[in-house]
Design a protein around this motif. Structure first.
Motif, PDB file in Angstrom:
ATOM      1  N   VAL A  13      63.759 147.584  45.924  1.00 53.19           N
ATOM      2  CA  VAL A  13      62.608 148.515  46.070  1.00 53.19           C
ATOM      3  C   VAL A  13      62.987 149.527  46.945  1.00 53.19           C
ATOM      4  O   VAL A  13      62.042 150.362  47.199  1.00 53.19           O
ATOM      5  CB  VAL A  13      61.388 147.573  46.848  1.00 53.19           C
ATOM      6  CG1 VAL A  13      59.982 148.519  46.204  1.00 53.19           C
ATOM      7  CG2 VAL A  13      61.257 146.384  45.958  1.00 53.19           C
ATOM      8  N   TYR A  29      54.324 144.914  44.326  1.00 54.48           N
ATOM      9  CA  TYR A  29      55.016 144.331  45.586  1.00 54.48           C
ATOM     10  C   TYR A  29      54.246 143.226  46.636  1.00 54.48           C
ATOM     11  O   TYR A  29      54.821 142.385  47.125  1.00 54.48           O
ATOM     12  CB  TYR A  29      55.029 145.459  46.597  1.00 54.48           C
ATOM     13  CG  TYR A  29      55.573 146.894  45.988  1.00 54.48           C
ATOM     14  CD1 TYR A  29      56.555 146.629  45.244  1.00 54.48           C
ATOM     15  CD2 TYR A  29      54.888 148.175  46.115  1.00 54.48           C
ATOM     16  CE1 TYR A  29      57.277 147.823  44.469  1.00 54.48           C
ATOM     17  CE2 TYR A  29      55.412 149.374  45.440  1.00 54.48           C
ATOM     18  CZ  TYR A  29      56.673 149.155  44.515  1.00 54.48           C
ATOM     19  OH  TYR A  29      57.305 150.091  43.931  1.00 54.48           O
ATOM     20  N   LYS A  69      62.897 154.549  45.547  1.00 53.63           N
ATOM     21  CA  LYS A  69      62.196 155.548  45.705  1.00 53.63           C
ATOM     22  C   LYS A  69      61.682 155.469  47.130  1.00 53.63           C
ATOM     23  O   LYS A  69      61.059 154.527  47.541  1.00 53.63           O
ATOM     24  CB  LYS A  69      61.114 155.908  44.587  1.00 53.63           C
ATOM     25  CG  LYS A  69      61.365 156.817  43.903  1.00 53.63           C
ATOM     26  CD  LYS A  69      60.588 156.667  42.603  1.00 53.63           C
ATOM     27  CE  LYS A  69      59.061 156.565  42.910  1.00 53.63           C
ATOM     28  NZ  LYS A  69      58.233 156.194  41.551  1.00 53.63           N
ATOM     29  N   ALA A  91      47.929 150.806  44.937  1.00 53.58           N
ATOM     30  CA  ALA A  91      49.073 151.384  45.699  1.00 53.58           C
ATOM     31  C   ALA A  91      50.232 150.198  45.938  1.00 53.58           C
ATOM     32  O   ALA A  91      51.401 150.437  45.789  1.00 53.58           O
ATOM     33  CB  ALA A  91      48.780 151.901  47.245  1.00 53.58           C
ATOM     34  N   SER A  96      55.479 152.069  50.936  1.00 59.78           N
ATOM     35  CA  SER A  96      54.399 150.940  50.647  1.00 59.78           C
ATOM     36  C   SER A  96      54.612 149.564  50.584  1.00 59.78           C
ATOM     37  O   SER A  96      54.163 148.599  50.932  1.00 59.78           O
ATOM     38  CB  SER A  96      53.531 151.282  49.399  1.00 59.78           C
ATOM     39  OG  SER A  96      54.327 152.233  48.451  1.00 59.78           O
ATOM     40  N   MET A  97      56.010 149.334  50.270  1.00 65.34           N
ATOM     41  CA  MET A  97      56.517 147.737  50.114  1.00 65.34           C
ATOM     42  C   MET A  97      56.722 147.461  51.712  1.00 65.34           C
ATOM     43  O   MET A  97      56.225 146.131  51.983  1.00 65.34           O
ATOM     44  CB  MET A  97      57.789 147.772  49.606  1.00 65.34           C
ATOM     45  CG  MET A  97      58.597 146.412  49.619  1.00 65.34           C
ATOM     46  SD  MET A  97      57.542 145.269  48.581  1.00 65.34           S
ATOM     47  CE  MET A  97      58.612 143.960  48.635  1.00 65.34           C
ATOM     48  N   SER A 100      58.618 156.760  48.345  1.00 63.23           N
ATOM     49  CA  SER A 100      57.033 156.269  48.574  1.00 63.23           C
ATOM     50  C   SER A 100      57.042 154.785  48.476  1.00 63.23           C
ATOM     51  O   SER A 100      56.198 154.176  48.868  1.00 63.23           O
ATOM     52  CB  SER A 100      56.565 157.279  47.452  1.00 63.23           C
ATOM     53  OG  SER A 100      56.905 157.044  46.018  1.00 63.23           O
ATOM     54  N   SER A 101      57.698 154.136  47.329  1.00 61.35           N
ATOM     55  CA  SER A 101      57.524 152.935  47.066  1.00 61.35           C
ATOM     56  C   SER A 101      58.128 152.043  48.100  1.00 61.35           C
ATOM     57  O   SER A 101      57.462 151.015  48.523  1.00 61.35           O
ATOM     58  CB  SER A 101      57.989 152.320  45.595  1.00 61.35           C
ATOM     59  OG  SER A 101      59.540 152.862  45.528  1.00 61.35           O
ATOM     60  N   TYR A 148      55.332 152.702  35.154  1.00 58.96           N
ATOM     61  CA  TYR A 148      54.358 152.146  36.210  1.00 58.96           C
ATOM     62  C   TYR A 148      54.877 150.799  36.967  1.00 58.96           C
ATOM     63  O   TYR A 148      55.703 150.289  36.567  1.00 58.96           O
ATOM     64  CB  TYR A 148      53.171 151.627  35.124  1.00 58.96           C
ATOM     65  CG  TYR A 148      52.494 152.874  34.425  1.00 58.96           C
ATOM     66  CD1 TYR A 148      51.794 153.888  35.043  1.00 58.96           C
ATOM     67  CD2 TYR A 148      52.931 153.059  33.091  1.00 58.96           C
ATOM     68  CE1 TYR A 148      51.078 154.782  34.202  1.00 58.96           C
ATOM     69  CE2 TYR A 148      52.325 154.205  32.535  1.00 58.96           C
ATOM     70  CZ  TYR A 148      51.627 155.035  32.967  1.00 58.96           C
ATOM     71  OH  TYR A 148      51.267 156.178  32.397  1.00 58.96           O
ATOM     72  N   ALA A 149      54.013 150.621  37.733  1.00 57.92           N
ATOM     73  CA  ALA A 149      54.290 149.537  38.782  1.00 57.92           C
ATOM     74  C   ALA A 149      53.974 148.150  38.144  1.00 57.92           C
ATOM     75  O   ALA A 149      53.122 147.566  38.450  1.00 57.92           O
ATOM     76  CB  ALA A 149      53.717 149.637  40.325  1.00 57.92           C
ATOM     77  N   ASP A 209      50.195 146.852  35.571  1.00 62.86           N
ATOM     78  CA  ASP A 209      49.782 148.241  35.641  1.00 62.86           C
ATOM     79  C   ASP A 209      49.772 148.958  34.410  1.00 62.86           C
ATOM     80  O   ASP A 209      48.972 149.985  34.162  1.00 62.86           O
ATOM     81  CB  ASP A 209      50.266 148.801  36.745  1.00 62.86           C
ATOM     82  CG  ASP A 209      49.855 150.038  37.438  1.00 62.86           C
ATOM     83  OD1 ASP A 209      48.700 150.104  37.459  1.00 62.86           O
ATOM     84  OD2 ASP A 209      50.667 151.029  37.614  1.00 62.86           O
ATOM     85  N   GLY A 242      59.393 147.980  35.440  1.00 59.35           N
ATOM     86  CA  GLY A 242      59.050 149.445  35.697  1.00 59.35           C
ATOM     87  C   GLY A 242      59.562 150.226  34.889  1.00 59.35           C
ATOM     88  O   GLY A 242      59.608 151.679  35.289  1.00 59.35           O
TER      89      GLY A 242
END
Lengths: 281, 190
Positions: B30, B105, B33, B101, B39-40, B35-36, A55-56, A60, A51
């Protein structure tokens, strides 16, 4: 032998086969048509999924590169090698000119900068000097000369020059930014190698202090900004260069009294200087 | 009432991350952040729920009738790995935005020990099918809660003047320990 033994093999084998078949069918039925380039690009990625590109994961990044949202050299782990491979896959020229190096934005060495009446005598580390008394120089913005950047560099790309200022060896520098992070005065910046014009001073002092503290300081007169056509703006007595817009031809380098703004050593175009001279006369 | 108890127990009192110390890898990895982290957590909850259902069916309709309970660990690994692969393909086909998104993960969850732990807990605690689902949703909620809490703290830590040797993972582990201590305060509730 125990019948459970065969049963166990049969059930596990059956489960495995069942799932394999289900996945195979699913792969056929649920396959999404996508650009075959994406698979090729993600093949040459390091595959670390770290990363660091922003990007993920590597896949990605590959998608973004193929769609044109990311640059070929956007993978810091793969370095130049990966960048070249990605560029050749996409049929683009690899932009090797975008290599990053550290630039030292202070020229006030021990000769140029005025020293304090009482010199600093503590540990010779910049971070300590910055906390304790601000070092031996009168200037509050310049290089402290303690060599924290030299110590931070893992590539032996920095050494302390005779004048008490660090010098970057461009061939060794990877542009990692460790030195810039180590400098408490923020005089080191990371720039692409093709940028040649910089303001070699960080002093926000007014004209009077700046010129009395250091013979090569920017005194904040603003003549470079007035003649620049908008690419240089004065912020807090210091010119800020917008490198994208900069046109070196219109900057009156010889009007800068202390030479704080100018080309990197050895990078000034020789041909333009006489031309400017004729225009003035 | 029984289901509610299972839910709260899994989400808060016996939080998977902070009480059982399952799924520490994504918890540290993870939680950088907010936001991540969110989602995880959502992706894990999703996989937990489906895995709970499928492993329950496999255990009670395949392994138990043939007296092959000792195969549960191997069978569950197989089931979870295939399941995550399938779910990934399915999501990619059905919803590209969701696939993006979840990104990296989703495959990471394959090796998340919280999933395995949940499947085994389901069996040892002799939960019914529906109890298993509620347990999975609760565990996923608890996992998301821990991850989001951690991410929030770590975003603040970015601004704090942490001593150099402690930056990054060391201070994160310390904070995780303090969080786990705080969560142990719930221990007497159920």
């Amino acid at each position: 032998m125990n019948p459970e033994f065969y049963l166990a093999i049969a059930i596990m084998g059956g489960l495995g086969l069942l799932f394999a078949a289900a996945l195979a069918v699913a792969d056929r039925k649920l396959r999404v048509e996508e650009n075959p380039l994406i698979a090729q690009v993600s093949e040459v990625m390091p595959g670390a999924n770290c990363g660091a590109c922003g990007y993920a994961g590597c896949y990605d990044f590959a998608v973004q590169v193929v769609e044109g949202n990311a640059k070929c050299n956007g993978c810091p782990v793969g370095g130049q090698e990966t960048a070249d491979e990605v560029a050749s896959l996409l049929g683009q020229e690899s932009s090797s000119s975008a290599r990053l190096v550290a630039r030292i934005l202070c020229r006030g060495g021990n000769k140029e900068a005025k020293q304090k009446e009482i010199p600093y005598a503590g540990p010779q580390s910049c971070s300590v000097q910055a906390i304790v008394s601000g070092g031996s120089k009168m200037c509050e913005y310049g290089c402290l000369g303690g060599g924290d950047c030299v110590e931070a560099c893992r590539f032996n790309a920095l050494f302390m020059g005779e004048n008490g200022l660090p010098v970057v060896i461009e061939e060794f520098c990877t542009g990692c930014g460790l030195c810039a992070a180590a400098c408490p005065r923020n005089i080191i910046e990371i720039h692409p190698t093709d940028r040649e014009v910089f303001v070699f001073c960080r002093s926000h002092d007014g004209p009077k202090e700046a010129s009395s503290f250091c013979s090569v300081a920017c005194i904040g007169c603003g003549i470079c900004a007035r003649k620049s056509g908008g690419s240089i703006t004065m912020v807090n007595n210091l010119p800020v260069i917008d490198q994208e817009k900069l046109d070196p031809a219109v900057i009156p380098f010889d009007k800068c009294r202390t030479g704080a703004i100018g080309y990197l050593p050895g990078r000034a175009p020789a041909a333009t200087e006489p031309e400017e001279a004729t225009v003035e006369s | 009432m029984d289901l509610l108890l299972i839910f709260i127990s899994a989400a808060i009192v016996n939080n998977f991350v902070l009480a059982y110390f399952l799924g520490i890898c994504p918890f540290i990895g993870v939680s950088g952040k907010l936001s991540s982290a969110y989602s995880m957590g959502m992706a894990t909850t999703f996989v937990l729920t489906i895995a709970s259902m499928v492993t329950w069916i496999i255990y009670y309709f395949l392994l138990q009738p043939f007296h092959l309970e000792f195969l549960q660990t191997v069978a569950f690994i197989l089931v979870i790995a295939s399941l995550v692969q399938f779910v990934e393909m399915f999501i990619k086909k059905v919803s590209q935005p969701l696939y993006r998104a979840l990104g990296i993960y989703l495959p990471l969850i394959t090796t998340n020990c919280a999933i395995m732990g949940l499947a085994l807990f389901n069996i040892t605690r002799e939960y019914t099918f529906y109890q298993g689902i509620v347990f999975a949703v609760g565990a996923g909620g608890g996992f998301t809660l821990a991850l989001v809490l951690m991410a929030g703290i770590r975003e603040e830590l970015e601004l704090a003047d942490v001593p150099k040797p402690m930056r990054g993972v060391p201070v994160t582990l310390l904070v995780a320990g303090i969080l786990a201590l705080a969560f142990s305060g719930f221990a007497g509730m159920i």
